[in-house]
Design a protein around this motif. Structure first.
Motif, PDB file in Angstrom:
ATOM      1  N   ASN A  21       0.975  -1.237   0.066  1.00 49.04           N
ATOM      2  CA  ASN A  21      -0.182   0.108   0.051  1.00 49.04           C
ATOM      3  C   ASN A  21       0.914   1.361  -0.067  1.00 49.04           C
ATOM      4  O   ASN A  21       0.241   2.341  -0.160  1.00 49.04           O
ATOM      5  N   THR A  22       2.223   1.108   0.236  1.00 52.02           N
ATOM      6  CA  THR A  22       2.922   2.334   0.283  1.00 52.02           C
ATOM      7  C   THR A  22       3.961   2.567  -0.800  1.00 52.02           C
ATOM      8  O   THR A  22       5.015   3.463  -0.635  1.00 52.02           O
ATOM      9  N   GLN A  23       3.989   1.463  -1.751  1.00 50.34           N
ATOM     10  CA  GLN A  23       4.971   1.510  -2.728  1.00 50.34           C
ATOM     11  C   GLN A  23       4.546   2.008  -4.232  1.00 50.34           C
ATOM     12  O   GLN A  23       3.535   1.984  -4.592  1.00 50.34           O
ATOM     13  N   SER A  24       5.366   3.002  -4.870  1.00 49.97           N
ATOM     14  CA  SER A  24       5.127   3.553  -6.045  1.00 49.97           C
ATOM     15  C   SER A  24       5.433   2.458  -7.166  1.00 49.97           C
ATOM     16  O   SER A  24       4.770   2.403  -8.024  1.00 49.97           O
ATOM     17  N   TYR A  25       6.440   1.652  -7.050  1.00 50.13           N
ATOM     18  CA  TYR A  25       6.874   0.727  -8.096  1.00 50.13           C
ATOM     19  C   TYR A  25       6.206  -0.359  -7.553  1.00 50.13           C
ATOM     20  O   TYR A  25       6.984  -1.249  -6.827  1.00 50.13           O
ATOM     21  N   LEU A  26       4.801  -0.830  -8.280  1.00 50.70           N
ATOM     22  CA  LEU A  26       4.174  -1.965  -7.837  1.00 50.70           C
ATOM     23  C   LEU A  26       3.672  -2.547  -9.013  1.00 50.70           C
ATOM     24  O   LEU A  26       2.970  -1.689  -9.490  1.00 50.70           O
ATOM     25  N   HIS A  27       3.680  -3.840  -9.230  1.00 53.72           N
ATOM     26  CA  HIS A  27       2.941  -4.657 -10.288  1.00 53.72           C
ATOM     27  C   HIS A  27       2.446  -5.759  -9.322  1.00 53.72           C
ATOM     28  O   HIS A  27       2.904  -6.346  -8.462  1.00 53.72           O
ATOM     29  N   ARG A  28       0.660  -5.530  -9.809  1.00 54.15           N
ATOM     30  CA  ARG A  28      -0.029  -6.721  -9.225  1.00 54.15           C
ATOM     31  C   ARG A  28      -0.675  -7.447 -10.589  1.00 54.15           C
ATOM     32  O   ARG A  28      -1.364  -6.573 -11.284  1.00 54.15           O
ATOM     33  N   ASP A 111       3.948   1.395 -17.872  1.00 49.01           N
ATOM     34  CA  ASP A 111       5.222   1.662 -18.423  1.00 49.01           C
ATOM     35  C   ASP A 111       6.327   1.297 -18.024  1.00 49.01           C
ATOM     36  O   ASP A 111       7.276   0.669 -18.474  1.00 49.01           O
ATOM     37  N   TRP A 112       6.896   1.501 -16.538  1.00 51.13           N
ATOM     38  CA  TRP A 112       8.015   1.377 -16.060  1.00 51.13           C
ATOM     39  C   TRP A 112       8.391  -0.157 -15.851  1.00 51.13           C
ATOM     40  O   TRP A 112       9.345  -0.538 -15.944  1.00 51.13           O
ATOM     41  N   ALA A 115       9.105  -1.631 -19.096  1.00 52.11           N
ATOM     42  CA  ALA A 115      10.445  -1.354 -19.438  1.00 52.11           C
ATOM     43  C   ALA A 115      11.509  -2.391 -18.722  1.00 52.11           C
ATOM     44  O   ALA A 115      12.666  -2.865 -19.112  1.00 52.11           O
ATOM     45  N   LEU A 116      10.969  -2.695 -17.456  1.00 47.08           N
ATOM     46  CA  LEU A 116      11.742  -3.571 -16.633  1.00 47.08           C
ATOM     47  C   LEU A 116      12.009  -4.861 -17.171  1.00 47.08           C
ATOM     48  O   LEU A 116      12.915  -5.629 -17.105  1.00 47.08           O
ATOM     49  N   LEU A 117      10.639  -5.252 -17.589  1.00 46.61           N
ATOM     50  CA  LEU A 117      10.892  -6.831 -18.074  1.00 46.61           C
ATOM     51  C   LEU A 117      11.576  -6.964 -19.368  1.00 46.61           C
ATOM     52  O   LEU A 117      12.476  -7.892 -19.647  1.00 46.61           O
ATOM     53  N   PHE A 275      -2.910  -4.102 -23.554  1.00 43.25           N
ATOM     54  CA  PHE A 275      -1.653  -4.421 -22.667  1.00 43.25           C
ATOM     55  C   PHE A 275      -1.076  -5.875 -22.990  1.00 43.25           C
ATOM     56  O   PHE A 275      -1.452  -6.580 -23.229  1.00 43.25           O
ATOM     57  N   PRO A 276       0.497  -5.440 -23.160  1.00 43.33           N
ATOM     58  CA  PRO A 276       1.441  -6.284 -23.446  1.00 43.33           C
ATOM     59  C   PRO A 276       1.570  -7.690 -22.719  1.00 43.33           C
ATOM     60  O   PRO A 276       1.551  -7.434 -21.346  1.00 43.33           O
ATOM     61  N   VAL A 277       1.771  -8.748 -23.219  1.00 44.59           N
ATOM     62  CA  VAL A 277       1.868 -10.162 -22.384  1.00 44.59           C
ATOM     63  C   VAL A 277       3.452 -10.547 -22.808  1.00 44.59           C
ATOM     64  O   VAL A 277       3.611 -10.821 -24.029  1.00 44.59           O
TER      65      VAL A 277
END
Length: 282
Positions: A21-28, A111-112, A115-117, A275-277
């Motif tokens: 709940n407190t992170q900006s960089y989060l993927h779910r 987007d972030w 790019a990480l992937l 949305f890309p896979v």
């Protein structure tokens, strides 16, 4: 002091809830289950430094053939790439020891994260296309007398799972356990029977003013007989005759040409969202 890497445990629930709940960089991952329901399962790891939680990653396989990246979160105290590489290498090692070896897949919603992937070796597999329908329901189709459309029942889920696995490529197949979760959380579920055998199904949810067709499958042996159209027409009628429902949305793969053609034929419009896979070889 070096970083500490360890499996996530159920006792980590509270601190992980706060972390997420407190992170900006989060993927779910978009899933029927909350990502923290996978605590204690294989391939869910935490990265810490002096007791501080720096990052978390989960790619628990379910079903056993596919491991979706369900969660990745990282604090500002470490670079996303460094945390991702440490966690993913450990998770991949765990996955590689499983039989069958699951395909490692991720949906990129920001987007972030995409790019990480890409920077870390993931390759584009396909795109998810978003559709929306906000017209009047289409007219009912004439249906063969041997065909029955009825509400889905819990005892149908084994047959529904069989149809699901015959209809989707492996990365999109759901286990019976996942389909049970989906069934319980859906607002409207139906099956099509032919000669007493389930040959198609749909599961839909209701999110505020829009319903969402979450899952639709027709047995390959009876495809191209407009049975998918019949399932969709019925759910549109079900939802759009309510003044509280403004329309219906759905997602499908850009290269699932039969589904794309079906939804266009019914009157769904592409929203422009895609949305890309990505898939990772490990």
């Amino acid at each position: 002091m070096p970083y500490q890497l360890r499996p996530a445990e159920k006792s980590d629930l509270g601190r992980l809830q706060f972390f997420i709940n407190t992170q900006s960089y989060l993927h779910r991952h978009l899933d029927w289950r909350d990502c923290l329901e996978w605590l204690g399962y294989p391939a869910f790891y935490l990265l810490e430094e002096e007791g501080r939680l720096l990052a978390a990653l989960d790619c628990t396989p379910e079903p056993s053939t596919v491991a979706w990246l369900r969660l990745f979160g990282v604090s500002p105290s470490i670079s996303p790439d460094k945390a991702f590489q440490i966690l993913l290498s450990t998770a991949a090692q765990s996955l590689s020891q499983m039989t069958p070896k699951p395909t490692l897949v991720s949906l990129a919603l920001r987007d972030w994260y995409e790019a990480l992937l890409v920077r870390n070796g993931f390759k584009l597999h396909q795109e998810i296309v978003v559709f929306q329908y906000d017209q009047s329901p289409p007219d009912p189709l004439a249906v063969d007398e041997c065909l029955t459309l009825r509400p889905m029942l819990p005892e149908d889920l084994a047959s529904v799972t069989e149809v699901d696995h015959l209809s989707f490529e492996p990365i999109w197949q759901l286990s019976q356990d996942d389909l049970t979760h989906a069934y319980r959380r859906s607002a409207y579920t139906t099956v099509l029977e032919m000669g007493g055998e389930i040959v198609g199904y749909q599961m839909s949810s209701n999110n505020g003013f829009y319903a969402h067709l979450s899952r639709l499958a027709v047995h390959p042996k009876v495809q191209r007989r407009r049975l998918g159209y019949r399932l969709v027409q019925d759910l549109l009628y079900h939802f759009l005759h309510s003044p509280l429902c403004w329309g219906v949305t759905l997602n499908t793969q850009h290269d699932n040409h039969a589904s794309v053609a079906l939804y266009h034929a019914i009157g769904f419009q592409e929203t422009g969202e895609r949305f890309p896979v990505y898939i990772c070889e490990y």
